[in-house]
Motif scaffolding. Structure first.
Motif: not given
Length: 295
Positions: A139-141, A180-185, A187-188, A193-195
């Motif tokens: 939900f937070l993502v 900036t939004n791509n950097i946040v994306m 992170f999302v 995915g990665f984790l």
């Protein structure tokens, strides 16, 4: 813009996707009913499986019903708020699928590597907490992604070369600066995915290391057989997702990427119940008992 502009293909697409949606719904509902009706399946593994089936139903229902209605009504329009809503639920249930697969990998790790402490570690309270944490993170993502999109500027009317409001497509259509939004994306993407992939790899690394140390071949086979269904679903889910990513990177046509994305948005949730029912004796036995009761 859908999958094709050919009018002759529209009835075929309508029938095909309606059939796939009904099979997905019935198959996953059957898994949920089977697990809830059989007391022998009231264990952590099947609890997580029923939640995965519920997430698959929701994930598919985010995109397919709208697409089927659009084909039937010959309308491809979606409002800005409708697009945001669809994208939000797509991120929510897509991330939830990924996290639940990680939780199921952890469950198999505990069952095989710490069998004597399995009941103590995977107690009902902890299982419920793991599912709740997966829902909360998802939900937070999804809300973080939505907050990024809300800050971007778009034209009043745009063409999305997809059959739903794909997040990557929406970001590429923005008029404002998206650095900036791509950097946040990214992170999302790491969270959703990665984790989870890292958690699954770690769990199976420990599982394989533990199984290879077992002296008996029958014990090795039994241990691997309990992981077979989950490992098949993991490979299908992430394999199709990776295939879509690579096809969109190689191909310059967004429409081809949309066709490839059918694999993980439609085909994977449809096949999951078949994978678990065909490879799992307990599920097959419980399904037959449930069918006998209803007939």
């Amino acid at each position: 813009m859908g999958l094709s502009d050919d009018p002759q293909l529209q009835p075929i697409l309508f029938g095909l996707f309606l059939f796939m949606y009904l099979v997905t719904m019935l198959g996953n509902l059957l898994i949920i009913l089977t697990v809830s009706s059989d007391s022998h399946l009231h264990s952590p593994m099947y609890f997580f499986l029923s939640n995965l089936s519920l997430a698959d139903i929701s994930f598919t229902s985010t995109t397919l019903p709208k697409m089927i209605v659009d084909i039937q009504t010959h309308s491809r329009a979606i409002s800005y708020s409708g697009c945001l809503t669809q994208m939000s639920f797509f991120m929510l249930f897509g991330c939830l699928d990924s996290l639940l697969l990680t939780v199921m990998a952890y469950d198999r790790f505990v069952a095989i590597c710490h069998p004597l402490h399995y009941q103590l570690i995977m107690d009902p309270c902890r299982c419920g907490l793991l599912v709740f944490a997966s829902v909360l993170i998802s939900f937070l993502v999804s809300q973080l992604h939505n907050s990024i999109v809300l800050q971007l500027t778009y034209f009043k009317s745009v063409d999305i070369s997809h059959f739903f409001c794909d997040p990557s497509q929406i970001l590429s259509l923005a008029c404002s600066d998206t650095f900036t939004n791509n950097i946040v994306m990214y992170f999302v993407g790491a969270i959703s995915g990665f984790l989870p992939i890292s958690g699954i790899f770690f769990s199976y690394y420990r599982i394989f290391s533990s199984v290879l140390k077992m002296p008996s071949s029958s014990r090795k086979y039994k241990a691997f057989s309990t992981c077979g269904s989950h490992l098949s679903v993991v490979c299908l889910f992430y394999g199709t997702g990776l295939g879509v990513y690579l096809s969109s990177a190689v191909s310059s046509s967004p429409r081809k990427g949309a066709v490839a994305s059918v694999l993980y948005t439609v085909v994977t949730p449809m096949l999951n119940p078949f994978i678990y029912s065909l490879r799992n004796r307990d599920i097959k036995r419980a399904m037959w008992q449930l069918l006998r009761k209803t007939v």
